[in-house]
Design a protein around this motif. Structure first.
Motif, PDB file in Angstrom:
ATOM      1  N   GLU A  30      -7.984   1.074  10.326  1.00 32.03           N
ATOM      2  CA  GLU A  30      -8.530   2.286   9.704  1.00 32.03           C
ATOM      3  C   GLU A  30      -8.373   2.330   8.190  1.00 32.03           C
ATOM      4  OE1 GLU A  30      -6.594   5.518  11.705  1.00 32.03           O
ATOM      5  OE2 GLU A  30      -7.178   4.771  13.676  1.00 32.03           O
ATOM      6  N   TYR A  31      -7.415   1.617   7.644  1.00 28.94           N
ATOM      7  CA  TYR A  31      -7.165   1.708   6.210  1.00 28.94           C
ATOM      8  C   TYR A  31      -8.098   0.760   5.439  1.00 28.94           C
ATOM      9  CZ  TYR A  31      -4.187  -2.306   7.362  1.00 28.94           C
ATOM     10  OH  TYR A  31      -3.714  -3.504   7.821  1.00 28.94           O
ATOM     11  N   PRO A  32      -8.283   1.009   4.137  1.00 34.58           N
ATOM     12  CA  PRO A  32      -9.205   0.178   3.349  1.00 34.58           C
ATOM     13  C   PRO A  32      -8.658  -1.212   3.055  1.00 34.58           C
ATOM     14  CG  PRO A  32      -8.203   1.869   1.969  1.00 34.58           C
ATOM     15  CD  PRO A  32      -7.730   2.134   3.369  1.00 34.58           C
ATOM     16  N   ILE A  33      -9.588  -2.160   2.949  1.00 37.22           N
ATOM     17  CA  ILE A  33      -9.255  -3.533   2.580  1.00 37.22           C
ATOM     18  C   ILE A  33     -10.125  -3.919   1.388  1.00 37.22           C
ATOM     19  CG2 ILE A  33      -9.123  -5.926   3.327  1.00 37.22           C
ATOM     20  CD1 ILE A  33      -8.791  -4.895   6.182  1.00 37.22           C
ATOM     21  N   ILE A  34      -9.464  -4.215   0.280  1.00 31.07           N
ATOM     22  CA  ILE A  34     -10.142  -4.502  -0.983  1.00 31.07           C
ATOM     23  C   ILE A  34     -10.676  -5.931  -0.990  1.00 31.07           C
ATOM     24  CG2 ILE A  34      -9.801  -4.722  -3.487  1.00 31.07           C
ATOM     25  CD1 ILE A  34      -7.420  -2.719  -3.085  1.00 31.07           C
ATOM     26  N   SER A  35     -11.856  -6.077  -1.584  1.00 32.08           N
ATOM     27  CA  SER A  35     -12.433  -7.389  -1.832  1.00 32.08           C
ATOM     28  C   SER A  35     -12.110  -7.796  -3.267  1.00 32.08           C
ATOM     29  CB  SER A  35     -13.950  -7.338  -1.640  1.00 32.08           C
ATOM     30  OG  SER A  35     -14.533  -8.534  -2.121  1.00 32.08           O
ATOM     31  N   GLY A  80     -13.641   0.779   7.940  1.00 33.58           N
ATOM     32  CA  GLY A  80     -14.474   1.085   9.095  1.00 33.58           C
ATOM     33  C   GLY A  80     -15.683   0.166   9.129  1.00 33.58           C
ATOM     34  N   ASP A  81     -16.877   0.781   9.050  1.00 30.88           N
ATOM     35  CA  ASP A  81     -18.106  -0.018   9.094  1.00 30.88           C
ATOM     36  C   ASP A  81     -18.898   0.067   7.790  1.00 30.88           C
ATOM     37  OD1 ASP A  81     -18.963   2.589   9.223  1.00 30.88           O
ATOM     38  OD2 ASP A  81     -20.206   2.324  11.009  1.00 30.88           O
ATOM     39  N   LYS A  82     -18.191   0.378   6.680  1.00 35.50           N
ATOM     40  CA  LYS A  82     -18.912   0.503   5.413  1.00 35.50           C
ATOM     41  C   LYS A  82     -18.155  -0.160   4.267  1.00 35.50           C
ATOM     42  CE  LYS A  82     -16.992   4.937   4.215  1.00 35.50           C
ATOM     43  NZ  LYS A  82     -16.644   6.104   4.889  1.00 35.50           N
ATOM     44  N   ILE A  83     -18.890  -0.428   3.213  1.00 39.43           N
ATOM     45  CA  ILE A  83     -18.305  -0.951   1.982  1.00 39.43           C
ATOM     46  C   ILE A  83     -18.281   0.179   0.966  1.00 39.43           C
ATOM     47  CG2 ILE A  83     -18.601  -2.552   0.060  1.00 39.43           C
ATOM     48  CD1 ILE A  83     -19.729  -4.571   2.015  1.00 39.43           C
ATOM     49  N   ILE A  84     -17.130   0.375   0.352  1.00 43.28           N
ATOM     50  CA  ILE A  84     -16.939   1.407  -0.672  1.00 43.28           C
ATOM     51  C   ILE A  84     -17.054   0.739  -2.034  1.00 43.28           C
ATOM     52  CG2 ILE A  84     -15.316   3.097  -1.621  1.00 43.28           C
ATOM     53  CD1 ILE A  84     -13.904   2.907   1.220  1.00 43.28           C
ATOM     54  N   ASP A  85     -17.931   1.245  -2.887  1.00 41.15           N
ATOM     55  CA  ASP A  85     -18.038   0.744  -4.257  1.00 41.15           C
ATOM     56  C   ASP A  85     -17.073   1.521  -5.146  1.00 41.15           C
ATOM     57  OD1 ASP A  85     -20.062  -1.251  -4.028  1.00 41.15           O
ATOM     58  OD2 ASP A  85     -21.551   0.347  -3.812  1.00 41.15           O
ATOM     59  N   GLY A  86     -16.537   0.885  -6.153  1.00 46.44           N
ATOM     60  CA  GLY A  86     -15.689   1.570  -7.129  1.00 46.44           C
ATOM     61  C   GLY A  86     -14.368   2.047  -6.583  1.00 46.44           C
ATOM     62  N   PHE A  87     -13.805   1.332  -5.610  1.00 45.58           N
ATOM     63  CA  PHE A  87     -12.507   1.689  -5.037  1.00 45.58           C
ATOM     64  C   PHE A  87     -11.431   1.517  -6.100  1.00 45.58           C
ATOM     65  CE2 PHE A  87      -8.596   0.935  -2.732  1.00 45.58           C
ATOM     66  CZ  PHE A  87      -8.664   1.858  -1.705  1.00 45.58           C
ATOM     67  N   LYS A 142       3.454   0.496 -14.737  1.00 48.76           N
ATOM     68  CA  LYS A 142       2.246   1.064 -14.140  1.00 48.76           C
ATOM     69  C   LYS A 142       1.528  -0.034 -13.359  1.00 48.76           C
ATOM     70  CE  LYS A 142      -1.099   4.370 -14.394  1.00 48.76           C
ATOM     71  NZ  LYS A 142      -1.059   5.346 -13.343  1.00 48.76           N
ATOM     72  N   ALA A 143       1.102   0.293 -12.164  1.00 53.03           N
ATOM     73  CA  ALA A 143       0.364  -0.673 -11.353  1.00 53.03           C
ATOM     74  C   ALA A 143      -0.934  -1.026 -12.064  1.00 53.03           C
ATOM     75  CB  ALA A 143       0.074  -0.084  -9.974  1.00 53.03           C
ATOM     76  N   PRO A 144      -1.256  -2.321 -12.174  1.00 52.69           N
ATOM     77  CA  PRO A 144      -2.510  -2.705 -12.819  1.00 52.69           C
ATOM     78  C   PRO A 144      -3.706  -2.006 -12.169  1.00 52.69           C
ATOM     79  CG  PRO A 144      -1.136  -4.639 -12.490  1.00 52.69           C
ATOM     80  CD  PRO A 144      -0.471  -3.495 -11.776  1.00 52.69           C
ATOM     81  N   SER A 145      -4.560  -1.440 -13.004  1.00 51.82           N
ATOM     82  CA  SER A 145      -5.703  -0.693 -12.474  1.00 51.82           C
ATOM     83  C   SER A 145      -6.873  -1.632 -12.209  1.00 51.82           C
ATOM     84  CB  SER A 145      -6.106   0.413 -13.439  1.00 51.82           C
ATOM     85  OG  SER A 145      -6.517  -0.148 -14.660  1.00 51.82           O
ATOM     86  N   PHE A 146      -7.755  -1.196 -11.359  1.00 50.06           N
ATOM     87  CA  PHE A 146      -8.954  -1.973 -11.035  1.00 50.06           C
ATOM     88  C   PHE A 146      -9.982  -1.057 -10.388  1.00 50.06           C
ATOM     89  CE2 PHE A 146      -5.958  -2.319  -7.486  1.00 50.06           C
ATOM     90  CZ  PHE A 146      -6.727  -1.858  -6.430  1.00 50.06           C
ATOM     91  N   ARG A 147     -11.218  -1.501 -10.414  1.00 48.53           N
ATOM     92  CA  ARG A 147     -12.298  -0.911  -9.628  1.00 48.53           C
ATOM     93  C   ARG A 147     -12.913  -2.063  -8.873  1.00 48.53           C
ATOM     94  NH1 ARG A 147     -12.913   4.104  -9.272  1.00 48.53           N
ATOM     95  NH2 ARG A 147     -12.334   5.442 -10.975  1.00 48.53           N
ATOM     96  N   ALA A 148     -13.026  -1.926  -7.561  1.00 51.45           N
ATOM     97  CA  ALA A 148     -13.498  -3.033  -6.734  1.00 51.45           C
ATOM     98  C   ALA A 148     -14.219  -2.493  -5.502  1.00 51.45           C
ATOM     99  CB  ALA A 148     -12.312  -3.890  -6.313  1.00 51.45           C
ATOM    100  N   LYS A 149     -14.817  -3.389  -4.772  1.00 56.49           N
ATOM    101  CA  LYS A 149     -15.378  -3.034  -3.474  1.00 56.49           C
ATOM    102  C   LYS A 149     -14.256  -3.086  -2.444  1.00 56.49           C
ATOM    103  CE  LYS A 149     -19.979  -4.937  -4.371  1.00 56.49           C
ATOM    104  NZ  LYS A 149     -20.719  -3.713  -4.477  1.00 56.49           N
ATOM    105  N   ALA A 150     -14.360  -2.226  -1.452  1.00 57.74           N
ATOM    106  CA  ALA A 150     -13.399  -2.237  -0.346  1.00 57.74           C
ATOM    107  C   ALA A 150     -14.155  -1.945   0.945  1.00 57.74           C
ATOM    108  CB  ALA A 150     -12.311  -1.195  -0.564  1.00 57.74           C
ATOM    109  N   ALA A 151     -13.707  -2.549   2.013  1.00 59.03           N
ATOM    110  CA  ALA A 151     -14.283  -2.284   3.331  1.00 59.03           C
ATOM    111  C   ALA A 151     -13.365  -1.337   4.076  1.00 59.03           C
ATOM    112  CB  ALA A 151     -14.460  -3.583   4.105  1.00 59.03           C
TER     113      ALA A 151
END
Length: 194
Positions: free
Chosen positions: A99-104, A20-27, A9-18
């Motif tokens: 266009e795709y998300p980039i995790i911090s 477009g022009d926004k930051i997504i919390d809990g990605f 199983k891929a290790p799970s995580f919750r993180a910020k991701a950018a």
């Protein structure tokens, strides 16, 4: 300490991701169950090989979407650094238009959990993970810093996984769509070479 993640199983995580022009919390990868995920790590924003890879995945994004695959990037930079890089034009070394998300992964936990963290440098190697629709890692590749990846090869591996899941046949060396597959047994091997 390294541990092999294939078939797990891929290790799970919750993180910020950018994105477009926004930051997504809990990605989270959990949001993509039912889809294939191509998760790739790169060392740092505003560097040299990294933007070529980020743009290469964008150029092939429609091909990934056609295969029900989500592309996701990740580095140890902050979400704010990602946003700044996303607003920098390609001609100036930026990744504007991605266009795709980039995790911090600022605390480096994700890179560590995936076994791609270069601890002395504090940045991730060029790790790539193909995660199936159930969240299992089916392919991984880790390159050293100066060696860029082939997006065409990622698509070929994804096609091989899809072919195997659909038909139950395995894909031999240098296989690509339209080429011969084989049954995973001795008879299949004999038939393949005949």
């Amino acid at each position: 300490m390294s541990r092999l993640l294939i078939g797990k199983k891929a290790p799970s995580f919750r993180a910020k991701a950018a994105q477009g022009d926004k930051i997504i919390d809990g990605f989270s990868l959990d949001d993509f169950l039912g889809q294939y995920v191509v998760l790739f790590f790169y060392p740092l924003d505003f560097t040299f090989v990294c933007p070529t890879e980020v743009h290469a995945f964008q150029e092939a994004l429609q091909q990934f979407k056609q295969r029900n695959a989500q592309v996701i990037g990740c580095s140890v930079d902050s979400g704010f650094s990602h946003l700044a890089w996303l607003s920098t034009p390609k001609a100036k070394g930026g990744i504007e238009g991605i266009e795709y998300p980039i995790i911090s992964d600022l605390n480096k936990k994700i890179a560590n959990d995936y076994g791609v963290l270069h601890e002395e440098e504090g940045i991730a190697y060029r790790g790539l993970f193909l995660i199936d629709r159930q969240g299992m890692i089916r392919h991984l590749l880790i390159n050293d810093f100066p060696i860029g990846r082939s997006v065409e090869e990622v698509l070929r591996i994804l096609d091989a996984l899809i072919c195997f899941e659909m038909h139950g046949e395995v894909c031999p060396a240098n296989w690509s769509v339209g080429k011969k597959t084989m049954q995973p047994d001795a008879v299949g091997l004999v038939h393949y070479f005949s």
